[in-house]
Design an enzyme around this catalytic site. Structure first.
Site, PDB file in Angstrom:
ATOM      1  CE  LYS A   1      -1.758   2.023   3.495  1.00 18.52           C
ATOM      2  NZ  LYS A   1      -2.393   2.378   4.754  1.00 18.52           N
TER       3      LYS A   1
ATOM      4  CG  ASP B   1      -7.277   3.654   2.334  1.00 22.53           C
ATOM      5  OD1 ASP B   1      -8.204   3.233   1.610  1.00 22.53           O
ATOM      6  OD2 ASP B   1      -7.249   4.820   2.776  1.00 22.53           O
TER       7      ASP B   1
END
Ligand code: SF4
Length: 212
Positions: free
Chosen positions: A119, A137
């Site tokens: 991420k 996320d």
């Protein structure tokens, strides 16, 4: 990319005209630091903290060498300050050792840095280097699965499915749109469906209506 997904993208874009990165940064180093600090913390608070931090820490070398107690004192308002201080210093040391102090511009190398997962790597690629990437996320995961853009169990599977479902040049902005939608409209506990333009497409909304 289906016409339905394009329509959903357009509606999100109309609803969130300001969608974009909310972490203040001037270069890739500042961005990666801000992203690490943003875990379990609001971007607003991170921006207040980094305003002070970047006065004394301007390079990976500065961050690797700053006294740990001083670093913890500065980043304390972001929460989890012990872990974050340790992660930041490990990350900086690996940038120096592996990449001569330069933050890499590709996922594979970014993920070699201590404490940097997929991420964070995707955020840095997209925001600092303008590459196409979808960082998943908690908001992107929840919202894309709620609407029914994807039906996946994990963030990584969600990322891959979104990459298939949208044209590549839309990936990075889609990531911002889904984050903004999750932050400001499609709240985890109380989604504001009444003011959402996606009602006619949203699987979650349709299911809720059928249950009433
Ligand atoms: S209709 Fe409700 S659940 Fe669906 S995307 Fe909009 S706010 Fe979220």
């Amino acid at each position: 990319m289906t016409s339905k997904n394009l329509e959903i993208y357009k509606i999100l874009d109309e609803m969130h005209p300001d969608a974009g990165c909310e972490l203040n940064h001037l270069n890739p180093f500042e961005l990666i630091v801000a992203v690490i600090l943003s875990a379990q913390c609001t971007d607003k608070r991170v921006n207040i903290v980094t305003q002070d931090l970047f006065k004394v820490v301007k390079t990976p070398e500065d961050l690797a060498n700053i006294d740990r107690a001083e670093l913890e004192r500065i980043i304390y308002p972001c929460g989890f300050y012990h872990n974050k201080a340790e992660n930041l210093q490990k990350m900086s040391k690996s940038v120096i050792e592996l990449f001569n102090g330069e933050i890499p511009d590709n996922r594979e190398d970014l993920m070699k840095l201590a404490g940097v997962g997929r991420k964070t790597a995707n955020v840095v690629m997209a925001e600092a280097y303008g590459k196409n990437a979808i960082a998943v996320d908690t908001h992107v995961f929840r919202v894309s699965n709620r609407i029914g853009l994807v039906k996946e169990e994990t963030p990584e599977a969600t990322e891959l499915a979104l990459m298939k479902a949208f044209d590549e040049e839309k990936w990075s902005h889609l990531h911002h749109l889904l984050i903004f939608h999750g932050r400001y409209t499609c709240d985890a506990r109380k989604p504001k469906c009444d003011e959402c333009g996606l009602k006619k497409y949203c699987k979650f909304y349709k299911k809720e209506q059928n249950l009433k």
